[in-house]
Design a protein around this motif. Structure first.
Motif, short mmCIF file in Angstrom:
data_model
loop_
_atom_site.label_atom_id
_atom_site.label_comp_id
_atom_site.label_asym_id
_atom_site.label_seq_id
_atom_site.Cartn_x
_atom_site.Cartn_y
_atom_site.Cartn_z
N SER A 69 0.90 -1.13 -0.05
CA SER A 69 0.01 0.00 0.08
C SER A 69 0.85 1.31 -0.10
N GLY A 70 2.13 1.07 0.40
CA GLY A 70 2.96 2.39 0.51
C GLY A 70 2.87 3.06 1.91
N ILE A 71 2.15 2.42 2.63
CA ILE A 71 2.05 2.85 4.21
C ILE A 71 3.45 2.93 4.94
N ASP A 72 4.07 1.73 4.75
CA ASP A 72 5.17 1.30 5.51
C ASP A 72 6.46 2.55 5.12
N ASN A 73 6.61 2.33 3.82
CA ASN A 73 7.78 3.21 3.54
C ASN A 73 7.51 4.83 3.81
N THR A 74 6.29 5.02 3.62
CA THR A 74 5.84 6.66 3.90
C THR A 74 6.11 7.02 5.46
N ILE A 75 5.64 5.98 6.34
CA ILE A 75 5.91 6.20 7.85
C ILE A 75 7.46 6.25 8.46
N CYS A 76 8.10 5.14 7.59
CA CYS A 76 9.35 5.13 7.86
C CYS A 76 10.42 6.35 7.24
N THR A 77 9.80 6.98 6.37
CA THR A 77 10.57 8.27 5.92
C THR A 77 10.13 9.46 6.51
N PHE A 78 8.91 9.70 6.49
CA PHE A 78 8.54 10.83 7.08
C PHE A 78 8.18 10.74 8.74
N GLY A 79 7.90 9.60 9.31
CA GLY A 79 7.59 9.71 10.54
C GLY A 79 6.16 10.07 10.98
N ASN A 80 5.88 10.32 12.33
CA ASN A 80 4.48 10.76 12.64
C ASN A 80 3.66 9.97 12.61
N ALA A 81 2.23 10.27 12.25
CA ALA A 81 1.16 9.11 12.13
C ALA A 81 0.53 9.43 10.77
N ILE A 82 -0.12 8.68 10.17
CA ILE A 82 -0.68 8.84 8.86
C ILE A 82 -2.16 8.22 8.85
N TYR A 83 -2.95 9.06 8.40
CA TYR A 83 -4.45 8.41 8.15
C TYR A 83 -4.46 8.12 6.62
N PHE A 84 -4.89 6.91 6.32
CA PHE A 84 -4.61 6.31 5.08
C PHE A 84 -6.08 5.83 4.69
N GLU A 85 -6.54 6.41 3.70
CA GLU A 85 -7.80 6.06 3.11
C GLU A 85 -7.60 6.13 1.27
N ASN A 86 -8.28 4.95 0.86
CA ASN A 86 -8.24 4.87 -0.56
C ASN A 86 -7.25 5.42 -1.26
N GLY A 87 -5.91 4.90 -0.61
CA GLY A 87 -4.58 5.33 -1.47
C GLY A 87 -4.20 6.68 -1.00
N LYS A 88 -4.99 7.37 -0.39
CA LYS A 88 -4.47 8.86 -0.03
C LYS A 88 -3.99 8.82 1.40
N PHE A 89 -2.77 9.74 1.78
CA PHE A 89 -2.31 9.94 2.82
C PHE A 89 -2.83 11.18 3.54
N ASP A 90 -3.13 11.23 4.67
CA ASP A 90 -3.03 12.48 5.47
C ASP A 90 -2.39 12.49 6.70
N TYR A 91 -1.77 13.50 7.21
CA TYR A 91 -0.96 13.48 8.48
C TYR A 91 -1.81 13.57 9.63
N VAL A 92 -1.75 12.73 10.55
CA VAL A 92 -2.45 13.12 12.12
C VAL A 92 -1.41 13.55 12.72
N LYS A 93 -1.81 14.82 13.41
CA LYS A 93 -0.89 15.63 14.32
C LYS A 93 -1.16 15.07 15.52
N ILE A 94 -0.11 14.36 16.37
CA ILE A 94 -0.30 13.83 17.67
C ILE A 94 0.36 14.70 18.56
N PRO A 95 -0.18 15.69 19.20
CA PRO A 95 0.44 16.87 20.06
C PRO A 95 1.42 16.36 21.20
N GLN A 96 1.43 15.33 21.69
CA GLN A 96 2.39 14.89 22.65
C GLN A 96 2.64 13.52 22.40
N GLU A 97 3.87 13.38 23.18
CA GLU A 97 4.47 11.78 23.02
C GLU A 97 3.56 10.82 23.74
N PHE A 98 3.42 9.68 23.25
CA PHE A 98 2.84 8.50 24.27
C PHE A 98 3.45 7.43 24.06
#
Ligand code: PMV
Length: 323
Positions: free
Chosen positions: A152-181
């Motif tokens: 799907s491309g999720i793994d390489n995207t996350i490993c490159t850019f970090g953070n969290a992504i919301y993935f739907e129908n091939g499109k990625f959107d960043y989810v801003k997590i304000p604090q560390e957990f």
């Protein structure tokens, strides 16, 4: 003598695995456990590759001879070298390249993507190519295709850019997590088989389509709610949603005895939430909680023979240090 270290995070799917295959959203997050690639300039006229996790060392004085020595298992690495020579005109020589991954392999933690991204970025950094993260990501996607067919491309995207992504129908959107957990990642000691797990749900859908679709739809709803709670840093609510997501994954028959045992121990010992991450039928369990509870859970699980580590969400993505 030049030297670089490139570090890429691993990934964990927080919500929506499997439902994502049927067009519902999923949320994946970069984790602080990572893979590392070091390139050191050496005096001898050779290329030396050390694959630390596999206890393998390969040496040759050119890429072609080197890749002939690799088994097909390491095609991803030789392809990467060829791409760099062809696309960027770099001559890979007089180097020692050491790859170490701290991620359990075949466990749904994106170890192949994390290794690919760290290697690509190390070459980028060592040969001063100034590639943008977008380029690193698309090169890594090509390597992921060698390992996974049509990922799907999720793994390489996350490993490159970090953070969290919301993935739907091939499109990625960043989810801003304000604090560390903090969370605990526990390995069931069973390599997961993504294809088998996907097929199991496909079969379930064939024999009981209405109910299966209902379960997948519910997971979609949970993932949408989780996106909102993540941006609010509402850890307790996220935990509840994880438990609910797990219930539906279990209904979809991709959980197993080990996953259930890890989750039960976690929830009995104060975790906010716990669920399988990735394909299921093995692989890993992700557990959210306070550090002291996670430490306690981890020691109980270790006594039962499970391997686990406490991690946090990664916000940096791949990084490189020059020496
Ligand atoms: O176990 P992993 O990390 O390969 O994740 C599989 C996730 C699935 O939703 C089951 C499949 C997919 O391609 O999204």
């Amino acid at each position: 003598m030049r030297s670089v270290i490139s570090i890429a995070p691993g990934k964990s799917i927080l919500f929506g695995e499997h439902a994502v295959v049927y067009g519902f959203p999923a949320i994946a997050m970069a984790i602080s456990v990572n893979s590392e690639c070091r390139i050191n300039e050496i005096e001898e006229n050779k290329i030396k590759i050390i694959l630390y996790n596999y206890d393998q060392v390969f040496e040759a004085n050119n890429i072609k001879t080197l890749s002939q020595k690799f088994s097909s298992k390491y095609n991803q690495i030789s392809e990467c070298f060829y791409n760099f020579q062809k696309d960027y005109g770099v001559q890979i020589e007089n180097v020692e390249i050491k790859i170490i991954s701290n991620l359990f392999p075949s466990a749904g933690l994106g170890s192949s993507a994390s290794i690919a991204v760290s290697l690509i970025n190390a070459l980028n950094c060592y040969y001063e190519l100034n590639l943008k993260k977008e380029e690193i990501n698309s090169l890594a996607y090509e390597l992921e295709k060698i390992v996974h067919g049509s990922p799907s491309g999720i793994d390489n995207t996350i490993c490159t850019f970090g953070n969290a992504i919301y993935f739907e129908n091939g499109k990625f959107d960043y989810v801003k997590i304000p604090q560390e957990f903090l969370f605990l990642i526990t390995y069931t000691n069973i390599e997961h088989n993504t294809k088998e797990a996907i097929n199991r749900i496909r079969h379930l859908k064939e024999i009981n389509s209405k109910q299966t679709e209902q379960f997948l739809k519910q997971i979609g709803k949970i993932t949408k709610k989780a996106k909102v709670e993540l941006t609010r840093n509402n850890i307790q609510e996220i935990g509840k949603l994880m438990n609910l997501n797990q219930k539906y994954l279990s209904n979809l028959q991709v959980s197993n005895e080990q996953i259930s045992e890890i989750i039960n121990i976690s929830l009995k010992n104060g975790a906010f939430g716990s669920k399988l991450t990735g394909a299921g039928l093995g692989g890993c369990v992700i557990t959210l909680g306070k550090r002291k509870d996670l430490e306690k859970i981890s020691s109980i699980l270790k006594a039962k023979g499970y391997k686990s580590f406490i991690a946090k969400n990664d916000k940096l993505g791949v990084i490189c240090e020059k020496k």
